[in-house]
Scaffold this motif. Structure first.
Motif, mmCIF file in Angstrom:
data_model
loop_
_atom_site.group_PDB
_atom_site.id
_atom_site.type_symbol
_atom_site.label_atom_id
_atom_site.label_comp_id
_atom_site.label_asym_id
_atom_site.label_seq_id
_atom_site.Cartn_x
_atom_site.Cartn_y
_atom_site.Cartn_z
ATOM 1 N N VAL A 177 46.460 -5.859 30.043
ATOM 2 C CA VAL A 177 46.615 -5.380 28.659
ATOM 3 C C VAL A 177 47.542 -6.317 27.883
ATOM 4 C CG1 VAL A 177 47.190 -3.433 27.165
ATOM 5 C CG2 VAL A 177 46.300 -2.999 29.464
ATOM 6 N N TYR A 178 48.632 -6.732 28.527
ATOM 7 C CA TYR A 178 49.541 -7.669 27.851
ATOM 8 C C TYR A 178 48.774 -8.929 27.445
ATOM 9 C CZ TYR A 178 53.592 -5.061 29.856
ATOM 10 O OH TYR A 178 54.523 -4.119 30.211
ATOM 11 N N LEU A 179 47.980 -9.474 28.371
ATOM 12 C CA LEU A 179 47.230 -10.704 28.062
ATOM 13 C C LEU A 179 46.261 -10.473 26.908
ATOM 14 C CD1 LEU A 179 46.502 -12.143 31.647
ATOM 15 C CD2 LEU A 179 48.025 -13.119 29.908
ATOM 16 N N ARG A 180 45.530 -9.352 26.942
ATOM 17 C CA ARG A 180 44.579 -9.057 25.855
ATOM 18 C C ARG A 180 45.317 -8.916 24.526
ATOM 19 N NH1 ARG A 180 39.248 -10.238 26.810
ATOM 20 N NH2 ARG A 180 38.595 -9.402 28.806
ATOM 21 N N ALA A 181 46.501 -8.280 24.581
ATOM 22 C CA ALA A 181 47.289 -8.124 23.350
ATOM 23 C C ALA A 181 47.754 -9.479 22.832
ATOM 24 C CB ALA A 181 48.485 -7.211 23.606
ATOM 25 N N LEU A 182 47.885 -10.451 23.757
ATOM 26 C CA LEU A 182 48.276 -11.814 23.373
ATOM 27 C C LEU A 182 47.042 -12.670 23.046
ATOM 28 C CD1 LEU A 182 51.015 -12.389 26.110
ATOM 29 C CD2 LEU A 182 51.425 -12.341 23.625
ATOM 30 N N ASP A 183 45.873 -12.031 23.025
ATOM 31 C CA ASP A 183 44.613 -12.712 22.716
ATOM 32 C C ASP A 183 44.237 -13.740 23.785
ATOM 33 O OD1 ASP A 183 42.432 -12.737 21.082
ATOM 34 O OD2 ASP A 183 43.209 -14.286 19.717
ATOM 35 N N ILE A 184 44.606 -13.433 25.031
ATOM 36 C CA ILE A 184 44.272 -14.305 26.168
ATOM 37 C C ILE A 184 43.304 -13.545 27.085
ATOM 38 C CG2 ILE A 184 45.199 -15.409 28.261
ATOM 39 C CD1 ILE A 184 47.882 -15.684 26.607
ATOM 40 N N THR A 185 42.223 -14.184 27.500
ATOM 41 C CA THR A 185 41.257 -13.548 28.396
ATOM 42 C C THR A 185 41.812 -13.537 29.819
ATOM 43 O OG1 THR A 185 39.429 -14.335 27.033
ATOM 44 C CG2 THR A 185 38.887 -13.617 29.280
ATOM 45 N N PRO A 186 41.959 -12.348 30.430
ATOM 46 C CA PRO A 186 42.490 -12.291 31.798
ATOM 47 C C PRO A 186 41.450 -12.795 32.801
ATOM 48 C CG PRO A 186 42.508 -10.111 30.731
ATOM 49 C CD PRO A 186 41.649 -11.011 29.911
ATOM 50 N N PRO A 187 41.881 -13.133 34.022
ATOM 51 C CA PRO A 187 40.914 -13.514 35.064
ATOM 52 C C PRO A 187 40.024 -12.333 35.421
ATOM 53 C CG PRO A 187 43.117 -13.239 35.986
ATOM 54 C CD PRO A 187 43.263 -13.155 34.501
ATOM 55 N N ALA A 188 38.855 -12.626 35.993
ATOM 56 C CA ALA A 188 37.916 -11.563 36.361
ATOM 57 C C ALA A 188 38.504 -10.719 37.491
ATOM 58 C CB ALA A 188 36.591 -12.170 36.790
ATOM 59 N N PHE A 189 38.467 -9.401 37.309
ATOM 60 C CA PHE A 189 38.987 -8.474 38.313
ATOM 61 C C PHE A 189 38.208 -8.568 39.622
ATOM 62 C CE2 PHE A 189 38.583 -4.188 40.239
ATOM 63 C CZ PHE A 189 39.903 -3.977 40.586
#
Lengths: 150, 150
Positions: free
Chosen positions: B134-146
């Motif tokens: 969520v932090y990454l998405r809020a920073l507009d960064i795509t997280p790695p695939a779960f």
């Protein structure tokens, strides 16, 4: 780890997830999100489409998880949750012990040993529930304790 | 599920968590948070204080997890992460097979069967990593695939 222990572990997590659903205000469950992610209600519906349907498939080879992701009242979501709880408990007893170590293809696309498929479902629930914790904190609501599985 | 399969499962998750650490910008790792929660760097340090120290305790009964939670450069955090990866792999081979079903008291306060203690550590990592997503998405960064545990 016995099948009974794995079920107890999962249902403990499912009780925490149920409390997270309960903690959301009715008007935020399917509307609030952060960073363009899905609202928690939609994540909870995803979790529901993976839980009981996975156990159903493990028991009888029928794979179906295309139920609705449309918004519904919190009470309706909790009713679906509780129905899944009972179904998982009931079907679990029908899984032959040797099935857990067998390789299956779930939902026509995920091929792995049964215990790994079940762990994936549990892990996915923990993962999305962790996101729900952030949503609740952002809404100034204290989430349920992670360690309390009662 | 064999001890080797549980280790592979955990190290797969640890590779995803490492990629989440890597995805954070240096200046956000120990500063960015949502809703008053801890920054992801602090959560990663908590995960580190539970992983290798748990395995150490399971192997030799020595319980210690009071290492620092102070901010450090991302490269230093990743070095600690990689050292823990090697230590977990190395110590895991020393866990007698019967130990997994034995009841232990970890860190002087958590009493449970060893496999449950290890699952708790893994689940706690998944939980906090979900928050990092969520932090990454809020920073507009795509997280790695779960789902990618490679």
């Amino acid at each position: 780890m016995t099948p009974e222990a794995l079920l107890a572990h999962w249902q403990g997590h499912r009780r925490v997830t149920r409390r997270v659903i309960e903690a959301f205000p009715e008007d935020k469950l399917f509307t609030f999100s952060i960073g363009g992610m899905r609202p928690f209600g939609v994540l909870a519906l995803e979790i529901l489409t993976m839980g009981a349907p996975m156990v159903r498939g493990v028991v009888n080879g029928t794979w179906e998880n295309n139920s609705s992701r449309d918004a519904l009242p919190k009470d309706g979501l909790l009713k679906q949750w509780d129905a899944a709880t009972e179904e998982i408990d009931r079907l679990w007893k029908e899984i032959p012990a040797e099935r857990f170590g067998e390789t299956l293809t779930a939902f026509g696309q995920f091929t792995d040993k049964t215990y790994n498929l079940l762990l994936y479902v549990i892990d996915n629930e923990i993962h999305h529930r962790g996101q729900g914790y952030v949503y609740l904190r952002a809404l100034d609501i204290t989430p349920p304790a992670f360690y309390d599985r009662s």
